[in-house]
Design a protein around this motif. Sequence first.
Motif, PDB file in Angstrom:
ATOM      1  N   SER A 333     -15.950  -0.064 -11.622  1.00 24.97           N
ATOM      2  CA  SER A 333     -15.623  -1.328 -12.279  1.00 24.97           C
ATOM      3  C   SER A 333     -14.133  -1.644 -12.188  1.00 24.97           C
ATOM      4  O   SER A 333     -13.743  -2.763 -11.845  1.00 24.97           O
ATOM      5  CB  SER A 333     -16.060  -1.265 -13.747  1.00 24.97           C
ATOM      6  OG  SER A 333     -15.667  -2.429 -14.435  1.00 24.97           O
ATOM      7  N   LEU A 334     -13.285  -0.659 -12.486  1.00 26.66           N
ATOM      8  CA  LEU A 334     -11.840  -0.881 -12.459  1.00 26.66           C
ATOM      9  C   LEU A 334     -11.368  -1.282 -11.067  1.00 26.66           C
ATOM     10  O   LEU A 334     -10.618  -2.252 -10.905  1.00 26.66           O
ATOM     11  CB  LEU A 334     -11.109   0.396 -12.892  1.00 26.66           C
ATOM     12  CG  LEU A 334     -11.015   0.688 -14.380  1.00 26.66           C
ATOM     13  CD1 LEU A 334     -10.551   2.123 -14.604  1.00 26.66           C
ATOM     14  CD2 LEU A 334     -10.062  -0.294 -15.063  1.00 26.66           C
ATOM     15  N   VAL A 335     -11.797  -0.534 -10.057  1.00 34.58           N
ATOM     16  CA  VAL A 335     -11.306  -0.787  -8.709  1.00 34.58           C
ATOM     17  C   VAL A 335     -11.849  -2.110  -8.176  1.00 34.58           C
ATOM     18  O   VAL A 335     -11.113  -2.919  -7.591  1.00 34.58           O
ATOM     19  CB  VAL A 335     -11.670   0.381  -7.781  1.00 34.58           C
ATOM     20  CG1 VAL A 335     -11.316   0.054  -6.334  1.00 34.58           C
ATOM     21  CG2 VAL A 335     -10.948   1.649  -8.235  1.00 34.58           C
ATOM     22  N   SER A 336     -13.139  -2.362  -8.388  1.00 32.30           N
ATOM     23  CA  SER A 336     -13.723  -3.611  -7.904  1.00 32.30           C
ATOM     24  C   SER A 336     -13.054  -4.821  -8.552  1.00 32.30           C
ATOM     25  O   SER A 336     -12.735  -5.811  -7.877  1.00 32.30           O
ATOM     26  CB  SER A 336     -15.227  -3.614  -8.187  1.00 32.30           C
ATOM     27  OG  SER A 336     -15.806  -4.834  -7.786  1.00 32.30           O
ATOM     28  N   ARG A 337     -12.822  -4.716  -9.854  1.00 29.61           N
ATOM     29  CA  ARG A 337     -12.214  -5.841 -10.570  1.00 29.61           C
ATOM     30  C   ARG A 337     -10.771  -6.077 -10.124  1.00 29.61           C
ATOM     31  O   ARG A 337     -10.338  -7.219  -9.963  1.00 29.61           O
ATOM     32  CB  ARG A 337     -12.252  -5.554 -12.067  1.00 29.61           C
ATOM     33  CG  ARG A 337     -11.792  -6.704 -12.944  1.00 29.61           C
ATOM     34  CD  ARG A 337     -12.066  -6.390 -14.383  1.00 29.61           C
ATOM     35  NE  ARG A 337     -11.308  -5.220 -14.839  1.00 29.61           N
ATOM     36  CZ  ARG A 337     -11.589  -4.518 -15.930  1.00 29.61           C
ATOM     37  NH1 ARG A 337     -12.647  -4.836 -16.659  1.00 29.61           N
ATOM     38  NH2 ARG A 337     -10.850  -3.498 -16.276  1.00 29.61           N
ATOM     39  N   ASN A 338     -10.036  -4.992  -9.875  1.00 28.17           N
ATOM     40  CA  ASN A 338      -8.631  -5.139  -9.497  1.00 28.17           C
ATOM     41  C   ASN A 338      -8.451  -5.527  -8.037  1.00 28.17           C
ATOM     42  O   ASN A 338      -7.512  -6.258  -7.703  1.00 28.17           O
ATOM     43  CB  ASN A 338      -7.875  -3.842  -9.786  1.00 28.17           C
ATOM     44  CG  ASN A 338      -7.402  -3.741 -11.217  1.00 28.17           C
ATOM     45  OD1 ASN A 338      -6.380  -4.308 -11.600  1.00 28.17           O
ATOM     46  ND2 ASN A 338      -8.157  -3.038 -12.044  1.00 28.17           N
ATOM     47  N   ARG A 339      -9.345  -5.070  -7.174  1.00 28.92           N
ATOM     48  CA  ARG A 339      -9.192  -5.396  -5.754  1.00 28.92           C
ATOM     49  C   ARG A 339      -9.798  -6.743  -5.401  1.00 28.92           C
ATOM     50  O   ARG A 339      -9.424  -7.351  -4.380  1.00 28.92           O
ATOM     51  CB  ARG A 339      -9.834  -4.310  -4.888  1.00 28.92           C
ATOM     52  CG  ARG A 339      -9.120  -2.962  -4.961  1.00 28.92           C
ATOM     53  CD  ARG A 339      -9.466  -2.092  -3.782  1.00 28.92           C
ATOM     54  NE  ARG A 339      -8.895  -2.608  -2.553  1.00 28.92           N
ATOM     55  CZ  ARG A 339      -9.158  -2.127  -1.331  1.00 28.92           C
ATOM     56  NH1 ARG A 339     -10.025  -1.131  -1.204  1.00 28.92           N
ATOM     57  NH2 ARG A 339      -8.598  -2.647  -0.262  1.00 28.92           N
ATOM     58  N   GLY A 340     -10.744  -7.225  -6.215  1.00 25.70           N
ATOM     59  CA  GLY A 340     -11.305  -8.545  -5.972  1.00 25.70           C
ATOM     60  C   GLY A 340     -12.356  -8.556  -4.870  1.00 25.70           C
ATOM     61  O   GLY A 340     -12.781  -7.510  -4.372  1.00 25.70           O
ATOM     62  N   PRO A 341     -12.778  -9.765  -4.455  1.00 23.06           N
ATOM     63  CA  PRO A 341     -13.896  -9.876  -3.512  1.00 23.06           C
ATOM     64  C   PRO A 341     -13.535  -9.614  -2.062  1.00 23.06           C
ATOM     65  O   PRO A 341     -14.408  -9.284  -1.264  1.00 23.06           O
ATOM     66  CB  PRO A 341     -14.357 -11.319  -3.699  1.00 23.06           C
ATOM     67  CG  PRO A 341     -13.100 -12.051  -4.095  1.00 23.06           C
ATOM     68  CD  PRO A 341     -12.322 -11.085  -4.936  1.00 23.06           C
ATOM     69  N   GLY A 342     -12.274  -9.778  -1.694  1.00 24.53           N
ATOM     70  CA  GLY A 342     -11.886  -9.679  -0.291  1.00 24.53           C
ATOM     71  C   GLY A 342     -12.321  -8.391   0.386  1.00 24.53           C
ATOM     72  O   GLY A 342     -13.020  -8.417   1.415  1.00 24.53           O
TER      73      GLY A 342
END
Length: 384
Positions: A333-342
């Motif tokens: 969750s943390l990494v996906s949210r911080n890195r975004g969709p790109g």
Amino acid sequence: MKEPKPQGDPAAPEHRGPRPVRFIEPPGRDAALESLLAAVAPAVGDVPALLTLAREAGRAWPQPGHGGTAELWELLASVTAVDVATGRIFEPHLDALAILAQSGRDPGSIEGAWGVFAAEGPGAKLEAKAGDGGILLSGSKPWCSLAPLLDHAVITAYTETGGRAAFVVDLHHPGVTCEEPAWIARGLQEIPSGTVHFNQVPAGQLGGEDWYFNRPGFAWGGMGVAACWLGGAVAVARDYADALRGAADRGREPDQIALAGLGETDRILTSTLQYLARTAALIDDGGLAGGDQPASGGDRHGVADRPDTDRSAWSEALRVRGTVAAAVERVLSLVSRNRGPGPLAFDEPYAKRMADLALYVRQHHAQRDDAQLGALSLKGERLW
């Protein structure tokens, strides 16, 4: 003005090869592990080649409970950090070798690639019945990962008395039929898990009825799966740290939100790695030698009260698996949210890792396992 990073800087992601995931210091088998990871990396996606590497590792690495449990878990975590599906290939083969050794088989005499098929599902039942030629298996077994590519399996089946036992089966027998699963998952695409049908297939029993579930190795193997999950989360966190360093090299320093995400990820993974290292040491010291898994493989009932300092292997497995699963979910969750969709859309290794790990960790039974642990805790099996 920001100075450019020197060429060949070992911290630069593009100059790093596969890195071990360490549970213990000083590292145990780093040279051998790095050599294995160097062979694993170019084989990712080639399941037969990875099965060959798993077989080679099985001949060299320690089994749980014999003084090298942390080193075994480092292996599982490290190959999963290279590629999650690869960990899903290695773990069942190594677990099968441990099960066979615990049953009294000589590990040096075991050949071929192995799986462990112990799942149950609605509408599928595998039964073991004694015949003139020995024990024969008939029926169906769901969730048999990679069955068409394996040589043998440790498999559980219902006995004539209604219990369950473990058996060794040759998957090349003509009475074995592997379904082609309609595997639509985006994760673990190399590891389709279909149903296998058995028609009067000879099998050799391992231990007595319910031995498979009651041995301490059942819990140890479950913790080995958690080590794989954790290795996948370490790789996701490394992706994040590498992305932040890469952005900084291009002049975009991470803001406080990005750093907070990395800081939380660090303390989650560090504490979880340390927890598994302590648990591995406890296993090797004989502190988790009792199985205490229910005979049915389901919920435990009627657990005797224990001193507050006593822990069974099964209750500790529930703690370890629950703790690691929560850590993995939070890191995803943390990494996906911080890195975004790109990166999910355009970074193939990262997107594959996220999809693979999200599916793999769903093997955890979540609140049902917590309910088992709560019952054990209520009866006194806790440290607090």
